[in-house]
Scaffold this motif. Structure first.
Motif, PDB file in Angstrom:
ATOM      1  N   MET A   1       0.948  -0.967   0.006  1.00 19.44           N
ATOM      2  CA  MET A   1      -0.067   0.075  -0.188  1.00 19.44           C
ATOM      3  C   MET A   1       0.871   1.243   0.069  1.00 19.44           C
ATOM      4  N   LYS A   2       0.379   2.067  -0.811  1.00 19.76           N
ATOM      5  CA  LYS A   2       0.986   3.643  -0.927  1.00 19.76           C
ATOM      6  C   LYS A   2       0.034   4.643  -0.447  1.00 19.76           C
ATOM      7  N   VAL A   3       0.494   5.154   0.736  1.00 20.25           N
ATOM      8  CA  VAL A   3      -0.418   6.225   1.456  1.00 20.25           C
ATOM      9  C   VAL A   3       0.253   7.442   1.352  1.00 20.25           C
ATOM     10  N   LEU A   4      -0.387   8.332   0.497  1.00 19.95           N
ATOM     11  CA  LEU A   4       0.235   9.618   0.014  1.00 19.95           C
ATOM     12  C   LEU A   4      -0.510  10.691   0.435  1.00 19.95           C
ATOM     13  N   ILE A   5       0.118  11.581   1.187  1.00 21.30           N
ATOM     14  CA  ILE A   5      -0.511  12.790   2.012  1.00 21.30           C
ATOM     15  C   ILE A   5      -0.028  13.971   0.888  1.00 21.30           C
ATOM     16  N   THR A   6      -1.227  14.602   0.474  1.00 22.76           N
ATOM     17  CA  THR A   6      -0.993  15.760  -0.093  1.00 22.76           C
ATOM     18  C   THR A   6      -2.145  16.878   0.502  1.00 22.76           C
ATOM     19  N   GLY A   7      -1.775  18.083   0.066  1.00 24.72           N
ATOM     20  CA  GLY A   7      -2.383  19.421   0.346  1.00 24.72           C
ATOM     21  C   GLY A   7      -1.595  20.497   0.075  1.00 24.72           C
ATOM     22  N   ARG A   8      -2.174  21.578   0.308  1.00 22.23           N
ATOM     23  CA  ARG A   8      -1.488  22.840   0.098  1.00 22.23           C
ATOM     24  C   ARG A   8      -0.259  23.087   1.158  1.00 22.23           C
ATOM     25  N   PRO A   9       0.734  23.987   0.627  1.00 16.12           N
ATOM     26  CA  PRO A   9       1.849  24.345   1.496  1.00 16.12           C
ATOM     27  C   PRO A   9       1.313  24.915   2.784  1.00 16.12           C
ATOM     28  N   GLY A  10       1.871  24.313   4.009  1.00 10.55           N
ATOM     29  CA  GLY A  10       1.413  24.829   5.232  1.00 10.55           C
ATOM     30  C   GLY A  10       0.114  24.084   6.053  1.00 10.55           C
ATOM     31  N   SER A  11      -0.278  23.114   5.214  1.00 13.36           N
ATOM     32  CA  SER A  11      -1.827  22.560   5.527  1.00 13.36           C
ATOM     33  C   SER A  11      -1.319  21.377   6.703  1.00 13.36           C
ATOM     34  N   GLY A  12      -0.411  21.130   6.701  1.00 11.40           N
ATOM     35  CA  GLY A  12       0.086  19.943   8.159  1.00 11.40           C
ATOM     36  C   GLY A  12       0.702  18.797   7.484  1.00 11.40           C
ATOM     37  N   LYS A  13       0.886  18.618   6.068  1.00  9.92           N
ATOM     38  CA  LYS A  13       1.443  17.258   5.546  1.00  9.92           C
ATOM     39  C   LYS A  13       2.526  16.779   6.284  1.00  9.92           C
ATOM     40  N   THR A  14       3.546  17.472   6.669  1.00 13.04           N
ATOM     41  CA  THR A  14       4.641  17.080   7.488  1.00 13.04           C
ATOM     42  C   THR A  14       4.357  16.630   8.610  1.00 13.04           C
ATOM     43  N   THR A 131       4.665  12.085   1.379  1.00 12.00           N
ATOM     44  CA  THR A 131       3.881  13.365   1.025  1.00 12.00           C
ATOM     45  C   THR A 131       4.380  13.660  -0.370  1.00 12.00           C
ATOM     46  N   VAL A 132       3.392  14.125  -1.235  1.00 12.55           N
ATOM     47  CA  VAL A 132       3.111  14.474  -2.521  1.00 12.55           C
ATOM     48  C   VAL A 132       2.788  15.865  -2.677  1.00 12.55           C
ATOM     49  N   PRO A 133       3.205  16.720  -3.791  1.00 14.55           N
ATOM     50  CA  PRO A 133       2.552  17.796  -3.931  1.00 14.55           C
ATOM     51  C   PRO A 133       1.222  17.607  -4.653  1.00 14.55           C
ATOM     52  N   LEU A 134       0.385  18.601  -4.560  1.00 19.52           N
ATOM     53  CA  LEU A 134      -1.102  18.594  -5.404  1.00 19.52           C
ATOM     54  C   LEU A 134      -0.976  18.335  -6.575  1.00 19.52           C
ATOM     55  N   LYS A 135      -0.070  19.316  -7.366  1.00 25.02           N
ATOM     56  CA  LYS A 135       0.046  19.189  -8.678  1.00 25.02           C
ATOM     57  C   LYS A 135       1.184  17.980  -9.221  1.00 25.02           C
ATOM     58  N   ASP A 136       0.938  17.461 -10.274  1.00 29.81           N
ATOM     59  CA  ASP A 136       2.074  16.560 -10.719  1.00 29.81           C
ATOM     60  C   ASP A 136       3.233  17.318 -11.297  1.00 29.81           C
ATOM     61  N   VAL A 137       4.104  17.713 -10.584  1.00 34.32           N
ATOM     62  CA  VAL A 137       5.101  18.423 -10.957  1.00 34.32           C
ATOM     63  C   VAL A 137       6.142  17.653 -11.461  1.00 34.32           C
TER      64      VAL A 137
END
Length: 174
Positions: A1-14, A131-137
């Motif tokens: 399983m790959k659990v990927l945390i995403t969200g805007r910068p500063g949202s609390g991902k880390t 954690t991954v960015p919202l956009k596919d960078v």
């Protein structure tokens, strides 16, 4: 399983990934990234990478002499690889949860790191918390989000306090 945390910068991902990794204890190995701030002005001047065992180093800074950059931050791939890659290799050997904060533009300047992440994507036996960015960078970000065993958890200010419990439940550790 790959659990990927995403969200805007500063949202609390880390923060979410750190809380989950702390709860998992010795079952989780890998690394976190964090801001480096100027002591006198308090302004962000770069980014560091720190392993779950405490080894760390600055890998992006406004003053570095390198052509690789994201915004005003110049990325030293060798510094990143020296800390991050051994941590991921150890995590893969330990067969626990591989923790990667973050799979983003700066980190993916490292071709070795990108190849390692691609290997993880293709291995259904690896449990990943990242954690991954919202956009596919980067194509690797797009690929991991599309993986058959990927679950995306979108963190916002409204749900960030509950997100660690949700992630632990997904990992079967609640």
């Amino acid at each position: 399983m790959k659990v990927l945390i995403t969200g805007r910068p500063g949202s609390g991902k880390t923060t979410v990934i750190r809380k989950v990794a702390a709860k998992l204890g010795k079952k989780a190995h890998g690394f976190y990234t964090g801001e480096v701030r100027d002591e006198s002005s308090g302004r962000r001047r770069g980014f560091s990478v720190t392993t779950t065992e405490g080894e760390s180093g600055v890998f992006a800074d406004v003053s570095f002499d390198t052509p690789l950059r994201v915004s005003s931050y110049k990325v030293d791939v060798e510094r990143f690889e020296a800390v991050a890659l051994p941590a991921v290799e150890k995590a893969l050997k330990e067969k626990g949860v591989v923790v990667i904060d973050e799979i983003g533009k700066m980190e993916l300047f490292s071709e070795r790191f990108a190849a390692m992440v691609e290997k993880i994507i293709g291995d259904p036996g690896v449990t990943l918390l990242a954690t991954v960015p919202l956009k596919d960078v980067h194509p690797v970000v797009k690929a991991i989000k599309a993986a058959d065993d990927a679950v995306l958890v979108h963190v916002t200010e409204a749900n960030r306090d509950d997100a660690p419990g949700e992630v632990l439940a997904l990992l079967g550790q609640a």
